[in-house]
Each structure stands twice: as C-alpha cells, then as structure tokens.
Design a protein around this motif. Structure first.
Motif, PDB file in Angstrom:
ATOM      1  N   THR A 173      -0.755   0.450 -11.561  1.00  0.00           N
ATOM      2  CA  THR A 173      -0.359  -0.735 -10.834  1.00  0.00           C
ATOM      3  C   THR A 173      -0.392  -1.681 -11.892  1.00  0.00           C
ATOM      4  O   THR A 173      -1.298  -1.687 -12.775  1.00  0.00           O
ATOM      5  CB  THR A 173      -1.599  -0.958  -9.896  1.00  0.00           C
ATOM      6  N   TYR A 203       3.263  -8.302 -11.129  1.00  0.00           N
ATOM      7  CA  TYR A 203       4.829  -8.209 -10.978  1.00  0.00           C
ATOM      8  C   TYR A 203       5.099  -9.532 -10.205  1.00  0.00           C
ATOM      9  O   TYR A 203       4.809 -10.117  -9.471  1.00  0.00           O
ATOM     10  CB  TYR A 203       5.134  -7.158  -9.609  1.00  0.00           C
ATOM     11  N   ARG A 207      10.844  -8.354  -1.921  1.00  0.00           N
ATOM     12  CA  ARG A 207       9.932  -8.329  -1.157  1.00  0.00           C
ATOM     13  C   ARG A 207       8.877  -7.052  -1.169  1.00  0.00           C
ATOM     14  O   ARG A 207       9.397  -6.154  -1.589  1.00  0.00           O
ATOM     15  CB  ARG A 207      10.593  -8.233   0.372  1.00  0.00           C
ATOM     16  N   PRO A 208       7.610  -7.151  -0.669  1.00  0.00           N
ATOM     17  CA  PRO A 208       6.872  -6.036  -0.620  1.00  0.00           C
ATOM     18  C   PRO A 208       7.409  -4.954  -0.033  1.00  0.00           C
ATOM     19  O   PRO A 208       8.332  -5.194   1.081  1.00  0.00           O
ATOM     20  CB  PRO A 208       5.571  -6.344  -0.169  1.00  0.00           C
ATOM     21  N   GLY A 209       7.526  -3.784  -0.649  1.00  0.00           N
ATOM     22  CA  GLY A 209       8.286  -2.634  -0.104  1.00  0.00           C
ATOM     23  C   GLY A 209       9.467  -2.117  -0.782  1.00  0.00           C
ATOM     24  O   GLY A 209      10.009  -0.899  -0.527  1.00  0.00           O
ATOM     25  N   TYR A 218       9.631   0.235  -9.856  1.00  0.00           N
ATOM     26  CA  TYR A 218       8.648  -0.536  -9.216  1.00  0.00           C
ATOM     27  C   TYR A 218       8.671  -0.372  -7.705  1.00  0.00           C
ATOM     28  O   TYR A 218       9.762  -0.482  -7.165  1.00  0.00           O
ATOM     29  CB  TYR A 218       8.768  -1.782  -9.609  1.00  0.00           C
ATOM     30  N   VAL A 263       7.477  -2.437  -5.011  1.00  0.00           N
ATOM     31  CA  VAL A 263       6.644  -3.649  -4.949  1.00  0.00           C
ATOM     32  C   VAL A 263       5.623  -3.847  -4.073  1.00  0.00           C
ATOM     33  O   VAL A 263       5.794  -3.484  -2.780  1.00  0.00           O
ATOM     34  CB  VAL A 263       7.916  -4.843  -4.490  1.00  0.00           C
ATOM     35  N   GLN A 264       4.556  -4.424  -4.124  1.00  0.00           N
ATOM     36  CA  GLN A 264       3.269  -4.689  -3.414  1.00  0.00           C
ATOM     37  C   GLN A 264       2.927  -5.998  -2.896  1.00  0.00           C
ATOM     38  O   GLN A 264       3.564  -6.891  -3.514  1.00  0.00           O
ATOM     39  CB  GLN A 264       2.051  -3.859  -4.189  1.00  0.00           C
ATOM     40  N   GLU A 265       1.918  -6.172  -2.266  1.00  0.00           N
ATOM     41  CA  GLU A 265       1.779  -7.674  -1.789  1.00  0.00           C
ATOM     42  C   GLU A 265       0.862  -8.091  -2.927  1.00  0.00           C
ATOM     43  O   GLU A 265       0.145  -7.375  -3.890  1.00  0.00           O
ATOM     44  CB  GLU A 265       0.711  -7.506  -0.618  1.00  0.00           C
ATOM     45  N   GLN A 280       1.746  -7.671  -7.155  1.00  0.00           N
ATOM     46  CA  GLN A 280       1.687  -6.268  -7.933  1.00  0.00           C
ATOM     47  C   GLN A 280       2.579  -5.366  -7.424  1.00  0.00           C
ATOM     48  O   GLN A 280       3.419  -5.736  -6.508  1.00  0.00           O
ATOM     49  CB  GLN A 280       0.183  -5.789  -7.454  1.00  0.00           C
ATOM     50  N   ALA A 281       2.796  -4.339  -8.264  1.00  0.00           N
ATOM     51  CA  ALA A 281       3.638  -3.286  -7.931  1.00  0.00           C
ATOM     52  C   ALA A 281       3.204  -2.137  -8.691  1.00  0.00           C
ATOM     53  O   ALA A 281       2.603  -2.001  -9.435  1.00  0.00           O
ATOM     54  CB  ALA A 281       5.067  -3.656  -8.601  1.00  0.00           C
TER      55      ALA A 281
END
Length: 214
Positions: free
Chosen positions: A64, A67, A72-74, A86, A88-90, A93-94
């Motif tokens: 982790t 980022y 967008r996240p996802g 990557y 992408v996370q909320e 982060q990624a």
C-alpha cells in the motif's frame, strides 16, 4: 499439494512453462525458475505457486502506497514506464503491484474496462504473435504452465475485446521487465489478489510517458 509439473521442475530442474516471450519450454540442465518458488497457495483446480519475494526488487512487491493521481477509487492504473499497477483506494492511497510489460513497440496504452474475467484461463496466440512465430501452439489449456497464469482480466473498449490482458505469469523473474508480447503480467498470487478486488466493468487506464492517449 504441489502441482505435478511444479514438483518435477523443483526436483528435476525442468522448465515450468512456455510463455509469450520464450515459446515452448525445453529441457534444461538447470532451471533458474525453480529457485523462485517457496510453496503453494490453495486454489481450484490448481494450487498457486508462491514466489520468494526476497528475490524481487522491493519496489515490485505488493504494498500500500500514497497515491496523488486524480483517478477514482476502484480504478486500475498501469504505468508502463514504472512497471507498476495501481488499484486506487480511498484516502489518497493505492495498492501497488509490480508488473511486466510489453516489449518496445508491443505495449498498448489507453483507457478500457474489464469486460470479463477468467480463472486458470486457456491461452491462444494473437494473429500478430503467430505471424512472428508460426511454431507457436494455437491453444494451451489453463494450468500452472500456461502463459496466462492463474487469472486473467480481459480488457474491452466499446463492448469489444481488444486482445489486451492483465494476467498471471509462470516467469516471476520477468516482473519489472519489458519483454512480453504486449499484455501486463503479474505474479500469480498478485493477480489472484487483484482479481478478487476488481469486478467486471472496472476502468483500466494504461499510461506511457505519463499519458493515456496514443
């Protein structure tokens, strides 16, 4: 339980598989691939060979990271130049995974969606691959010695398969390298992890030189 072909490779020094880069496997006195494996992860219908990550550049180990991109996240983002993918996370982060990418002139870039997903998928060469290597087998059933590995994400544009995949590999030493026939390859254990997190319809953005557009 270790797949029979992996046991043979570990004990007898036989190549694990053919792949997009090397063509059909040949018997060798010493198999450098076998030293990369330290066990297996249960899966169906085959167990997933696990890689000794200490042999990898730490940059390419799953982790982790912070980022700062605008996606967008996802979203899945592949950076061809950096050889990383990557998710992408909320929260800025990624999840970052090391990948292998296409040889110079073979890599694709752009935006697509995951049109379908495959578990231990069958492999078949593209017309371009056959034109470059007419001796390639026209199909290979899924398994530990299949070039697509344990999972594959098939990328689509406008409802059509663009013949570009994110998939596993039976050549773990190729992660971080630019040597495939165009697709993005991941460690089998990593592509299983990504497969479980990414639904059909996910946006995938592949960039080179910081750009997504051709």
């Amino acid at each position: 339980m270790l797949p029979r072909r992996l046991v043979l490779a570990l004990l007898a020094g036989l190549p694990l598989a053919a792949c997009n880069a090397r063509g059909p496997a040949t018997v060798a006195a010493v198999d450098p691939d076998a030293a990369w494996y330290i066990g297996t992860m249960p899966d169906q219908p085959y167990d997933v060979p696990l890689v000794d990550r200490s042999r990898m550049d730490p940059k390419y180990r799953r982790q982790t990271v912070a980022y700062t991109g605008l996606e967008r996240p996802g979203t899945v983002v592949v950076d061809i130049d950096e050889r990383v993918l990557y998710l992408v996370q909320e929260g800025g982060q990624a999840l970052r995974y090391g990948v292998g990418v296409g040889k110079l002139g073979f890599s694709w870039k752009g935006t697509a969606t995951v049109g379908r997903k495959g578990v231990w998928p069958d492999w078949g060469p593209t017309a371009k691959m056959v034109s470059l290597n007419p001796d390639l087998p026209r199909t290979r059933k899924g398994g530990v010695d299949n070039p697509l590995g344990a999972r594959a994400l098939y990328l689509y544009q406008g409802g059509r398969d663009i013949l570009f995949r994110i998939h596993g590999t039976n050549e773990p030493w190729s992660i971080g390298e630019q040597m495939s026939s165009g697709c993005v390859r991941m460690l089998n254990e990593d592509v299983v992890d990504l497969y479980n997190r990414v639904p059909v319809g996910t946006t995938v953005m592949v960039k080179r030189n910081g750009k997504y557009r051709v």
